[in-house]
Design an enzyme around this catalytic site. Structure first.
Site, PDB file in Angstrom:
ATOM      1  N   ASP A  98       0.827  -1.197   0.000  1.00 16.05           N
ATOM      2  CA  ASP A  98       0.000   0.000   0.000  1.00 16.05           C
ATOM      3  C   ASP A  98       0.868   1.256   0.000  1.00 16.05           C
ATOM      4  O   ASP A  98       2.086   1.196   0.200  1.00 16.05           O
ATOM      5  CB  ASP A  98      -0.899  -0.023   1.243  1.00 16.05           C
ATOM      6  N   TYR A 157       6.142  -9.881   7.055  1.00 13.65           N
ATOM      7  CA  TYR A 157       6.001  -8.436   7.255  1.00 13.65           C
ATOM      8  C   TYR A 157       6.516  -8.062   8.642  1.00 13.65           C
ATOM      9  O   TYR A 157       6.403  -8.853   9.593  1.00 13.65           O
ATOM     10  CB  TYR A 157       4.536  -8.010   7.147  1.00 13.65           C
TER      11      TYR A 157
END
Length: 326
Positions: A98, A157
């Protein structure tokens, strides 16, 4: 940079099928299908990229001309270096990070109708035309079966939290500042409730396309590590729904502040309702998130025969002093 054009190509079928059991990743919006048909041109050679970037000034990975995205710059660099059109490269990324999200190990692949004899020159040329906040860390040949998205087995992540009354100015673009004292032990206890296979509908924002991804994901590892004032949350999973990682971190922050107990996690998971999470936590900003690595099927990472070795960057050395002595 030496090219050998019109050489025999590795066998690429006009259509390859892959089981899409992996997901998109946090900040991504593309959907999963039970079976995905990938049409590849033939003949063609396939090349794998490992890319790192500071996402501060970019609108995420996915290609769009304005505002600028990482894929946009990668494709422009590739068209300049390979002399091919964007449509001929067929570049595919492992996932859509994103806007504002960083990456150390984003992966992608692209195609060429010719074979490179050496990848160091290509590697150097790509980094020479890319902006300094985007770097290609590795260029390697790939077998036809490798696919940057569909060969994925897991993604890792990391979310950074700077837990101190005063924010470290050198961390401001890469860590979320929490002036509240966080109880890391409570966050670790809560993180264990995410482990295993669950329906993560309660932790996903609405997808940005019209296809609904599979909400069931498998979390293999969920670590909460303290390093002085820095708390690093690292999660590895088979895939992640849109903003799932940031929403899980937001709940852990509330638990770390001792506003709610760790036992709230299974309650929210079982609800499968995003509104239930919203009662307890809001999403955290993107700048603390980084895609650390993408893991692939070992058999899809085999190097093809008769291809150049991977390039990890060219090392420069000085054989003798070139300055005059006085």
């Amino acid at each position: 940079m030496s090219l050998a054009a019109n050489l025999p190509s590795p066998p690429l079928s006009s259509s390859n099928h892959h089981n899409c059991k992996n997901s998109n990743g946090d900040g991504e919006s593309s959907a999963e299908d039970p079976i995905c048909q990938v049409k590849l041109p033939a003949p063609a050679f396939k090349w794998r990229l490992v890319i790192a970037y500071d996402g501060t000034n970019y609108a995420g990975w996915q290609f769009q001309q304005s505002p600028p995205t990482i894929q946009c710059f990668i494709e422009k660099a590739l068209t300049r270096v390979t002399k091919l059109e964007r449509e001929d490269l067929h570049i595919v990324g492992a996932g859509r990070t994103d806007a504002g999200v960083h990456a150390w190990g984003q992966e992608a692949h692209f195609l060429t109708p010719f074979k490179y004899e050496c990848l160091e020159g290509v590697h150097t040329a790509l980094n020479g035309v890319l902006p300094p906040d985007i770097r290609v860390r590795e260029v390697s040949p790939a077998i036809p079966e490798f696919h940057a998205r569909f060969s994925v087995t897991s993604k890792v992540y990391r979310y950074k939290i700077y837990n101190d009354p005063v924010m470290d100015p050198f961390q401001r673009y890469y860590a979320y500042h929490s002036a509240y004292k966080l109880k890391a032990s409570a966050m670790r206890e809560a993180a264990q409730h995410f482990m295993g296979s669950h329906d993560f509908s309660a932790f996903a924002n609405a997808s940005r396309n019209d296809r609904a991804p599979n909400p069931v994901k498998n979390i293999f590892r969920f670590d909460v590590v303290e390093q002085g004032a820095l708390i690093q949350i690292e999660v590895e999973g088979s895939g992640f729904l849109y903003r799932q990682v940031r929403n899980m971190v937001a709940l852990l922050l509330q638990i770390g502040r001792e506003a709610i107990p760790p036992s709230i996690v299974p309650v929210i998971l079982e609800s499968r309702d995003r509104k239930e999470l919203a009662k307890h936590a809001l999403s955290v900003p993107p700048h603390g998130l980084c895609l650390v690595s993408v893991n692939y099927r070992e058999d899809h990472l085999r190097l093809p025969s008769d291809c150049p070795p991977p390039s990890f960057g060219r090392t420069h050395t000085v054989s003798k002093c070139k300055l005059p002595f006085y």
